[in-house]
Design a protein around this motif. Structure first.
Motif, mmCIF file in Angstrom:
data_model
loop_
_atom_site.group_PDB
_atom_site.id
_atom_site.type_symbol
_atom_site.label_atom_id
_atom_site.label_comp_id
_atom_site.label_asym_id
_atom_site.label_seq_id
_atom_site.Cartn_x
_atom_site.Cartn_y
_atom_site.Cartn_z
ATOM 1 N N SER A 1 -7.308 11.444 4.278
ATOM 2 C CA SER A 1 -7.583 10.442 3.388
ATOM 3 C C SER A 1 -8.062 9.142 4.031
ATOM 4 O O SER A 1 -7.878 8.625 4.916
ATOM 5 C CB SER A 1 -6.090 10.158 2.579
ATOM 6 O OG SER A 1 -6.162 9.026 1.780
ATOM 7 N N ARG A 2 -8.850 8.240 3.116
ATOM 8 C CA ARG A 2 -9.177 6.825 3.767
ATOM 9 C C ARG A 2 -8.291 5.997 3.731
ATOM 10 O O ARG A 2 -8.067 5.291 4.641
ATOM 11 C CB ARG A 2 -10.358 6.351 2.687
ATOM 12 C CG ARG A 2 -10.933 5.106 2.984
ATOM 13 C CD ARG A 2 -11.842 5.159 4.175
ATOM 14 N NE ARG A 2 -12.163 3.723 4.481
ATOM 15 C CZ ARG A 2 -11.573 2.783 5.280
ATOM 16 N NH1 ARG A 2 -10.457 3.319 5.841
ATOM 17 N NH2 ARG A 2 -12.060 1.718 5.590
ATOM 18 N N ILE A 3 -7.239 6.090 2.881
ATOM 19 C CA ILE A 3 -5.903 5.369 2.841
ATOM 20 C C ILE A 3 -5.082 5.641 4.162
ATOM 21 O O ILE A 3 -4.554 4.692 4.871
ATOM 22 C CB ILE A 3 -5.278 5.532 1.790
ATOM 23 C CG1 ILE A 3 -5.896 5.331 0.529
ATOM 24 C CG2 ILE A 3 -3.862 4.452 1.791
ATOM 25 C CD1 ILE A 3 -6.365 3.596 0.355
ATOM 26 N N ILE B 1 0.703 -1.386 -0.091
ATOM 27 C CA ILE B 1 0.143 -0.003 -0.101
ATOM 28 C C ILE B 1 0.957 1.007 0.029
ATOM 29 O O ILE B 1 0.461 2.045 -0.762
ATOM 30 C CB ILE B 1 -0.898 -0.079 1.232
ATOM 31 C CG1 ILE B 1 -1.820 -1.158 0.945
ATOM 32 C CG2 ILE B 1 -1.672 1.498 1.462
ATOM 33 C CD1 ILE B 1 -2.932 -1.269 2.405
ATOM 34 N N ARG C 1 1.645 4.547 -3.269
ATOM 35 C CA ARG C 1 1.734 5.896 -2.806
ATOM 36 C C ARG C 1 3.052 6.526 -2.820
ATOM 37 O O ARG C 1 3.578 7.596 -2.491
ATOM 38 C CB ARG C 1 1.300 6.283 -1.444
ATOM 39 C CG ARG C 1 -0.285 6.623 -1.542
ATOM 40 C CD ARG C 1 -0.917 5.243 -1.089
ATOM 41 N NE ARG C 1 -2.351 5.372 -1.596
ATOM 42 C CZ ARG C 1 -3.080 4.582 -1.974
ATOM 43 N NH1 ARG C 1 -2.458 3.092 -2.384
ATOM 44 N NH2 ARG C 1 -4.332 4.316 -2.391
ATOM 45 N N LEU D 1 -6.816 3.777 6.775
ATOM 46 C CA LEU D 1 -6.620 2.214 6.567
ATOM 47 C C LEU D 1 -5.244 2.029 7.354
ATOM 48 O O LEU D 1 -4.974 0.890 7.731
ATOM 49 C CB LEU D 1 -6.820 2.012 4.999
ATOM 50 C CG LEU D 1 -6.663 0.411 4.665
ATOM 51 C CD1 LEU D 1 -7.535 -0.324 5.431
ATOM 52 C CD2 LEU D 1 -6.427 0.248 3.280
#
Length: 342
Positions: free
Chosen positions: A174-176, A142, A146, A179
């Protein structure tokens, strides 16, 4: 109907049993529920009860042993050649009974409930370690998507993730980012559970005389000691130390034809988990042992001069397994000067 050998093909919902008389003829075939096996066997005269060493076999074996029956557990791969023609549950039970009559058959020692409990703890720990590895690999991917590449190693990834999350500019709102935070929390939880199990294994290793003796062997810690005792008990299943090493898959595979022997890589048979622990233990102990002015140290230095480092690690793991067997068999702690250790 005199049943001398009772073969049981275990199943979750139904089991097949086959009874052989003294001549080896099948005199009984029956389908039965697992919960009815103990009551059925109680009506029989003491005989030999054979089963494959699978889930539930040790528990059932202990219950039947109390009734006076002789329990023989076998690896499924040794039973398979005795299955005749079309495979079904009845033929499997007959094959189990027939395989148990062979004088060269290798049997599995009946484990106590304590041994099975320790094995369960090891399997849970192994599952948690695998889940942690999967999680860290996914987290690394992940971040790489990025543009954040991290160095190899779990500790380096951990520091990199904590540094990124401490920076408010990293994926703001950010949703990431959320996460990654959730995955980092999951990682901490896995670390805590694995650490708790490691502490439990350390306490178990200190509380039993057998495991304390194994701790005296270089390269064997609490994990190795408890896993070994849970798997082989006092080691009486193996006639000699090399049998244990071969069972763990730490000896070379052999391909001999026409009287010309050829040795290949290690067989990797048997208990993969134990083999992995012993190899890791050998890798950790090798540097210090190779520097020592002892016979094992001379042997290791000689091997390092002519073999690859990883080959020497596996050779040392095999020797540690043999030393562990000698320690269990003799009932004494390991001493570096013992001739059996070389």
């Amino acid at each position: 109907m005199a049943i001398m050998i009772l073969g049981i093909d275990l199943g979750k919902n139904s089991c097949s049993i086959a009874g052989l008389d003294g001549s080896g003829n099948v005199v009984l075939r029956r389908r039965i529920q697992p919960k009815s096996i103990v009551s059925f066997a109680s009506k029989l005269a003491p005989c030999m009860v054979a089963m494959e060493a699978c889930c539930g076999a040790h528990h059932l074996g202990r219950l039947l042993a109390v009734q006076g029956h002789e329990i023989r557990l076998m690896s499924p791969e040794y039973v398979r050649p005795y299955v005749k023609a079309q495979k079904n549950d009845d033929r499997d039970a007959e094959a189990v009974a027939e395989a148990a009559t062979r004088p060269t058959m290798r049997f599995v020692e009946l484990k106590s409930q304590e041994q099975l409990d320790v094995q369960s703890l090891h399997r849970v720990r192994s599952r948690l370690v695998g889940a942690r590895t999967t999680l860290t690999n996914q987290l690394r991917a992940i971040l790489l998507e990025r543009g954040v590449a991290t160095a190899q190693g779990r500790s380096k990834l951990e520091r990199a993730v904590d540094t990124l999350l401490a920076d408010p500019a990293f994926l703001p709102d950010s949703r990431i980012r959320q996460l990654v935070c959730e995955m980092r929390d999951e990682w901490r939880e896995l670390d805590q559970r694995i650490t708790a199990l490691d502490q439990e294994f350390a306490e178990l290793a200190r509380s039993h005389e057998t495991t304390r003796r194994l701790l005296s062997v270089p390269g064997i810690g609490a994990l190795n000691a408890t896993a070994l005792v849970a798997a082989i008990g006092d080691g009486t299943t193996f006639a000699k130390a090399r049998d244990l090493s071969a069972w763990l898959g730490l000896v070379p595979r052999q391909h001999t034809t026409g009287g010309k022997p050829k040795l290949l890589g290690i067989s990797k048979r048997g208990n993969k988990y134990l083999r992995t622990l012993l190899i890791h233990g050998a890798r950790a102990a090798l540097p210090s042992l190779a520097r020592g002015a002892t016979r094992p140290g001379e042997w290791l230095r000689s091997l390092l001069a002519r073999r690859h480092y990883n080959t020497v690690v596996v050779a040392l793991a095999s020797k540690l397994a043999r030393i562990a067997w000698a320690t269990l068999h003799r009932g004494t702690a390991f001493e570096a000067g013992q001739s059996a250790a070389v």
